[in-house]
Motif scaffolding. Structure first.
Motif, PDB file in Angstrom:
ATOM      1  N   VAL A  47       9.625  23.471  17.536  1.00 56.58           N
ATOM      2  CA  VAL A  47       8.292  23.479  16.918  1.00 56.58           C
ATOM      3  C   VAL A  47       8.294  22.783  15.553  1.00 56.58           C
ATOM      4  CG1 VAL A  47       7.592  25.565  18.140  1.00 56.58           C
ATOM      5  CG2 VAL A  47       8.659  25.778  15.884  1.00 56.58           C
ATOM      6  N   HIS A  48       9.392  22.091  15.252  1.00 56.99           N
ATOM      7  CA  HIS A  48       9.482  21.394  13.968  1.00 56.99           C
ATOM      8  C   HIS A  48       8.855  20.009  14.122  1.00 56.99           C
ATOM      9  CE1 HIS A  48      10.796  20.728   9.930  1.00 56.99           C
ATOM     10  NE2 HIS A  48      11.604  19.744  10.258  1.00 56.99           N
ATOM     11  N   ASN A  49       7.534  19.998  14.212  1.00 54.52           N
ATOM     12  CA  ASN A  49       6.761  18.778  14.410  1.00 54.52           C
ATOM     13  C   ASN A  49       5.509  18.886  13.551  1.00 54.52           C
ATOM     14  OD1 ASN A  49       5.128  16.674  15.239  1.00 54.52           O
ATOM     15  ND2 ASN A  49       5.374  17.065  17.436  1.00 54.52           N
ATOM     16  N   PRO A  50       5.552  18.396  12.310  1.00 53.71           N
ATOM     17  CA  PRO A  50       4.442  18.593  11.374  1.00 53.71           C
ATOM     18  C   PRO A  50       3.108  18.023  11.853  1.00 53.71           C
ATOM     19  CG  PRO A  50       6.415  17.831  10.231  1.00 53.71           C
ATOM     20  CD  PRO A  50       6.693  17.697  11.688  1.00 53.71           C
ATOM     21  N   LYS A  51       3.151  17.064  12.785  1.00 44.68           N
ATOM     22  CA  LYS A  51       1.891  16.518  13.289  1.00 44.68           C
ATOM     23  C   LYS A  51       1.184  17.500  14.221  1.00 44.68           C
ATOM     24  CE  LYS A  51       3.248  11.647  12.991  1.00 44.68           C
ATOM     25  NZ  LYS A  51       3.429  10.378  13.747  1.00 44.68           N
ATOM     26  N   LEU A  52       1.941  18.337  14.911  1.00 43.06           N
ATOM     27  CA  LEU A  52       1.371  19.256  15.892  1.00 43.06           C
ATOM     28  C   LEU A  52       1.346  20.693  15.404  1.00 43.06           C
ATOM     29  CD1 LEU A  52       0.305  19.729  18.783  1.00 43.06           C
ATOM     30  CD2 LEU A  52       2.696  19.936  19.527  1.00 43.06           C
ATOM     31  N   TYR A  53       2.413  21.087  14.672  1.00 44.70           N
ATOM     32  CA  TYR A  53       2.592  22.490  14.325  1.00 44.70           C
ATOM     33  C   TYR A  53       2.544  22.729  12.823  1.00 44.70           C
ATOM     34  CZ  TYR A  53       4.331  23.449  19.089  1.00 44.70           C
ATOM     35  OH  TYR A  53       4.460  23.607  20.442  1.00 44.70           O
ATOM     36  N   ALA A  54       2.002  23.864  12.429  1.00 50.84           N
ATOM     37  CA  ALA A  54       2.157  24.398  11.081  1.00 50.84           C
ATOM     38  C   ALA A  54       3.529  25.083  10.992  1.00 50.84           C
ATOM     39  CB  ALA A  54       1.040  25.395  10.790  1.00 50.84           C
ATOM     40  N   PRO A  55       3.990  25.465   9.794  1.00 46.62           N
ATOM     41  CA  PRO A  55       5.253  26.205   9.691  1.00 46.62           C
ATOM     42  C   PRO A  55       5.191  27.490  10.518  1.00 46.62           C
ATOM     43  CG  PRO A  55       4.578  25.431   7.535  1.00 46.62           C
ATOM     44  CD  PRO A  55       3.436  25.154   8.460  1.00 46.62           C
ATOM     45  N   PRO A  56       6.297  27.863  11.154  1.00 44.38           N
ATOM     46  CA  PRO A  56       6.263  29.002  12.069  1.00 44.38           C
ATOM     47  C   PRO A  56       6.169  30.355  11.368  1.00 44.38           C
ATOM     48  CG  PRO A  56       8.491  28.153  11.882  1.00 44.38           C
ATOM     49  CD  PRO A  56       7.605  27.201  11.135  1.00 44.38           C
ATOM     50  N   VAL A  68      18.057  35.530  10.272  1.00 41.12           N
ATOM     51  CA  VAL A  68      16.940  34.602  10.450  1.00 41.12           C
ATOM     52  C   VAL A  68      16.906  33.589   9.312  1.00 41.12           C
ATOM     53  CG1 VAL A  68      14.426  34.442  10.346  1.00 41.12           C
ATOM     54  CG2 VAL A  68      15.499  36.092  11.878  1.00 41.12           C
ATOM     55  N   ALA A  69      16.959  34.077   8.087  1.00 43.08           N
ATOM     56  CA  ALA A  69      16.886  33.183   6.931  1.00 43.08           C
ATOM     57  C   ALA A  69      18.072  32.226   6.893  1.00 43.08           C
ATOM     58  CB  ALA A  69      16.827  34.004   5.647  1.00 43.08           C
ATOM     59  N   GLU A  70      19.261  32.743   7.193  1.00 41.91           N
ATOM     60  CA  GLU A  70      20.470  31.921   7.166  1.00 41.91           C
ATOM     61  C   GLU A  70      20.417  30.830   8.224  1.00 41.91           C
ATOM     62  OE1 GLU A  70      25.067  32.475   8.663  1.00 41.91           O
ATOM     63  OE2 GLU A  70      23.957  34.237   8.003  1.00 41.91           O
ATOM     64  N   GLN A  71      20.030  31.189   9.447  1.00 43.29           N
ATOM     65  CA  GLN A  71      20.042  30.198  10.516  1.00 43.29           C
ATOM     66  C   GLN A  71      18.929  29.167  10.340  1.00 43.29           C
ATOM     67  OE1 GLN A  71      20.500  31.668  14.507  1.00 43.29           O
ATOM     68  NE2 GLN A  71      22.549  32.428  14.056  1.00 43.29           N
ATOM     69  N   THR A  80       8.063  30.170   5.859  1.00 41.15           N
ATOM     70  CA  THR A  80       7.185  30.731   4.835  1.00 41.15           C
ATOM     71  C   THR A  80       6.646  32.102   5.211  1.00 41.15           C
ATOM     72  OG1 THR A  80       5.276  29.574   5.800  1.00 41.15           O
ATOM     73  CG2 THR A  80       6.491  28.436   4.060  1.00 41.15           C
ATOM     74  N   SER A  81       6.819  32.495   6.480  1.00 36.21           N
ATOM     75  CA  SER A  81       6.312  33.796   6.943  1.00 36.21           C
ATOM     76  C   SER A  81       7.333  34.439   7.869  1.00 36.21           C
ATOM     77  CB  SER A  81       4.983  33.634   7.687  1.00 36.21           C
ATOM     78  OG  SER A  81       3.964  33.162   6.846  1.00 36.21           O
ATOM     79  N   GLU A 232       5.983  42.703   0.099  1.00 31.76           N
ATOM     80  CA  GLU A 232       6.782  41.486   0.062  1.00 31.76           C
ATOM     81  C   GLU A 232       8.153  41.801  -0.520  1.00 31.76           C
ATOM     82  OE1 GLU A 232       5.011  38.044  -1.565  1.00 31.76           O
ATOM     83  OE2 GLU A 232       3.134  38.260  -0.446  1.00 31.76           O
ATOM     84  N   ASP A 233       9.193  41.293   0.123  1.00 31.30           N
ATOM     85  CA  ASP A 233      10.577  41.533  -0.276  1.00 31.30           C
ATOM     86  C   ASP A 233      11.307  40.201  -0.175  1.00 31.30           C
ATOM     87  OD1 ASP A 233      13.202  42.243  -0.607  1.00 31.30           O
ATOM     88  OD2 ASP A 233      13.297  43.645   1.058  1.00 31.30           O
ATOM     89  N   LEU A 234      11.571  39.570  -1.332  1.00 29.28           N
ATOM     90  CA  LEU A 234      12.119  38.218  -1.349  1.00 29.28           C
ATOM     91  C   LEU A 234      11.199  37.319  -0.530  1.00 29.28           C
ATOM     92  CD1 LEU A 234      15.924  39.061  -0.967  1.00 29.28           C
ATOM     93  CD2 LEU A 234      14.678  38.579  -3.051  1.00 29.28           C
ATOM     94  N   ASP A 235      11.725  36.679   0.526  1.00 28.47           N
ATOM     95  CA  ASP A 235      10.915  35.785   1.360  1.00 28.47           C
ATOM     96  C   ASP A 235      10.352  36.496   2.581  1.00 28.47           C
ATOM     97  OD1 ASP A 235      11.479  33.649  -0.340  1.00 28.47           O
ATOM     98  OD2 ASP A 235      13.332  33.179   0.725  1.00 28.47           O
TER      99      ASP A 235
END
Length: 475
Positions: A47-56, A68-71, A80-81, A232-235
C-alpha cells in the motif's frame, strides 16, 4: 477524481496454527515466512503508493507496538496512525475503531482498504483492477469483499456464493458459507459460483459505520467510547481499555457482512494465501522436484511432498512423505503436512498445561524496541542471557531488588551507567552491577552491541525491573 484510499492494516492476531515459529509474543505477521521481509512489511509495501493510498492506519495489540514501529522503520515506511488494542476483540471492533479514526482524519466519506497483515498476495494487473473496481463500488455505497477463485477443495476457508465474474466488478453476495467438510468443498468447486472469503475489504467509512449502528450497536458504541477516551503514547494511540472491553468478540463477517444487504464481492484470480497453516505455507512456496519446501539448515534423503523449516539446529530427514518438521531453538513440531490444521488444537492443549504454556507465549529470543535477548542457560539462582542492542539505542534506566548482573561485551561498544558513573566497554571487557544499583546500558556505536549477561540472585523474573527513565514509554 476519487480521493485516496485509506489502508487499514490489521496486525493483532496470534497465528497459533504456525507454532512453534509463531507465538503470542511474536506472531506470524512479524515473521519472514516467504522471503527476507515479514508478512507485515510486505503488506506495508503493497500500500506504499502515494498516488493511490494515504498513509496506513495500523491496528495492533498493545504488546506488538514496538515490533510494528520497528518493522515499519526497517521498511522505510512512515506510520502516522497506530491504534493499540488493549485486548483481543476480533475484527469487527478493530475495523469500527479504524473507521471512526479515519473519519476524524480524512472526512466522513473516507474509503478504507481493510487488509490482514499476515496474508501472501500476488500483486499483478488483475489485483490493481480489482482494487479499482472495489473502490468504485464502495463509493457507490456497497461494502465490498474480495472473493478468491478456488483452485482446489479447501476446508480451511469460508466461502461466498455470488454470480460475480473475473473482471466484471462488484456483484451482490448471495450467501456466506461456513468452512465446509471435504465433500461440501468439492461440490462447490464442481458447481461453480463460489469463492474463498479472503478477509480483505474495501468499504466507505460512513456506510460501514451506518451498518454497525443498525446491526452491531454494541460494537460501535465500544469503538466510539474507546477512541474518545484514547490516550496518545509516543507515536501510538492507546484505545481506552474499559470501553474496549465492553464490546463483544465477533468477526466483521458475523457482525456485519452476513447480515447487511449492502455486501458485494469482486471476483479475483490473483495468487493469494492466508498462510493460516503449515500446509498453506507449503502450497505458497517454491517446491523442488520432489515437492519439498525447505528453509534453513536442512538435509533431505528420500523425502517427498514435505515442509522442513529450521531457524537453529541442522535438521536431517529421511524416508518420509507428507511431513511437516518445524524446528526452533526450544521446540520442534513434527506431523503430517496434510493434517497441519490441527496444530492450533495442540497449541490450545499446551497453553492449558502449566508445564508447556510458556512455549506458546514466548520464544527463547525476546524482542524489545532497543534490540532483544536470548535465554542461554537457566539454573538455581542464576541465568545466562545473550543481549543484543541496536546502534544508537539504550535500555531504560533501572534497578533490580533481587538480582545482581555481570556483563561481558562480545562485540561492539557498550556505554554503561552505574549509580551515575559512566563507563565505556569494548570487546572482552566486563562490568559488575550489584543488586539494587541504578544502571543503564546503551550502544553508542555504529554496529550492533552483543554481550553476555549473567544474573545471580534469589529471584530472576522479568518483573523485577524498576524503570526510572525510559525513552519507549514503559514506565
Amino acid at each position: 477524481m476519487s480521493k485516496k484510499i485509506i489502508p487499514v492494516i490489521l496486525a493483532g492476531g496470534q497465528g497459533t496454527r504456525l507454532w512453534p515459529m509463531s507465538r503470542a509474543a511474536r506472531p506470524k505477521q512479524f515473521l519472514p515466512l516467504m522471503g527476507p521481509t515479514s508478512l507485515f512489511q510486505n503488506t506495508l509495501k503493497r500500500v506504499h503508493n502515494p498516488k493511490l493510498y494515504a498513509p496506513p492506519i495500523v491496528v495492533t495489540n498493545a504488546e506488538y507496538r514496538f515490533i510494528v514501529a520497528e518493522q515499519a522503520a526497517e521498511a522505510e515506511i512512515a506510520l502516522t496512525s497506530i491504534l493499540l488494542e488493549p485486548m483481543a476483540r476480533n475484527t469487527a471492533l478493530a475495523i469500527a475503531a479504524a473507521a471512526l479514526h479515519a473519519q476524524q482524519r480524512y472526512g466522513e466519506d473516507a474509503i478504507l482498504h481493510i487488509l490482514p497483515s499476515d496474508h501472501e498476495v500476488g500483486v499483478d494487473e488483475g489485483y490493481w483492477l480489482s482494487v479499482s473496481q472495489a473502490r468504485d463500488a464502495a463509493e457507490a455505497g456497497q461494502l465490498v469483499t474480495f472473493g478468491i477463485t478456488p483452485t482446489h477443495p479447501e476446508t480451511g476457508f469460508g466461502y461466498i456464493k455470488s454470480e460475480a465474474r473475473i473482471g466484471d466488478g462488484a456483484q451482490p453476495v448471495q450467501s456466506f458459507i461456513e468452512k465446509p467438510d471435504l465433500q461440501g468443498a468439492t461440490e462447490m468447486l464442481v458447481e461453480g459460483g463460489y469463492f474463498w472469503n479472503s478477509g480483505m475489504f474495501i468499504i466507505g467509512a460512513d456506510t460501514f459505520l451506518g451498518e454497525c449502528q443498525k446491526l452491531a450497536p454494541d460494537t460501535l458504541r465500544a469503538a466510539s467510547d474507546a477512541l474518545a477516551r484514547a490516550k496518545e503514547d509516543l507515536d501510538f494511540i492507546r484505545l481506552d481499555e474499559a470501553a474496549f472491553s465492553t464490546a463483544p468478540s465477533i468477526s466483521v463477517d458475523y457482525a456485519i457482512f452476513e447480515k447487511t444487504d449492502k455486501a458485494a464481492v469482486v471476483a479475483v484470480d490473483f495468487a493469494w494465501s492466508d498462510l493460516g497453516s503449515w500446509d498453506a505455507v507449503w502450497k505458497s512456496a517454491q517446491r523442488d522436484t520432489s515437492g519439498n519446501v525447505t528453509q534453513g539448515a536442512v538435509t533431505l534423503d528420500s523425502v517427498s511432498g514435505s515442509l522442513v523449516i529450521t531457524d537453529h539446529a541442522h535438521v536431517a530427514v529421511n524416508g518420509v512423505e507428507d511431513v511437516a518438521v518445524i524446528a526452533t531453538n526450544d521446540a520442534i513440531y513434527v506431523g503430517r503436512l496434510s493434517g497441519a490444521q490441527k496444530v492450533g488444537d495442540m497449541v490450545k492443549r499446551m497453553r492449558a498445561d502449566i508445564q508447556t504454556a510458556a512455549l506458546t507465549e514466548v520464544h527463547r529470543t525476546a524482542y524489545r524496541p532497543w534490540g532483544g535477548y536470548s535465554s542461554v542457560l537457566n539454573g538455581d539462582r542464576f541465568q545466562v542471557k545473550r543481549l543484543f542492542v541496536k546502534p544508537g539505542k539504550k535500555l531504560s534506566l533501572q534497578k533490580h531488588h533481587h538480582r545482581a548482573e555481570h556483563w561481558v561485551v562480545v562485540r561492539g561498544t557498550a556505554e554503561v551507567t552505574v549509580d551515575g558513573s559512566i563507563s565505556v566497554l569494548t570487546e572482552n571487557q566486563s562490568i559488575y552491577l550489584p543488586q539494587g544499583c541504578v544502571h543503564r546500558l546503551a550502544n553508542p556505536g555504529k554496529i550492533e552491541l552483543e554481550l553476555i549477561e549473567v544474573q545471580t540472585g534469589s529471584y530472576l523474573g522479568e518483573d523485577d525491573i524498576i524503570r526510572i527513565e525510559d525513552e519507549f514509554g514503559r514506565l
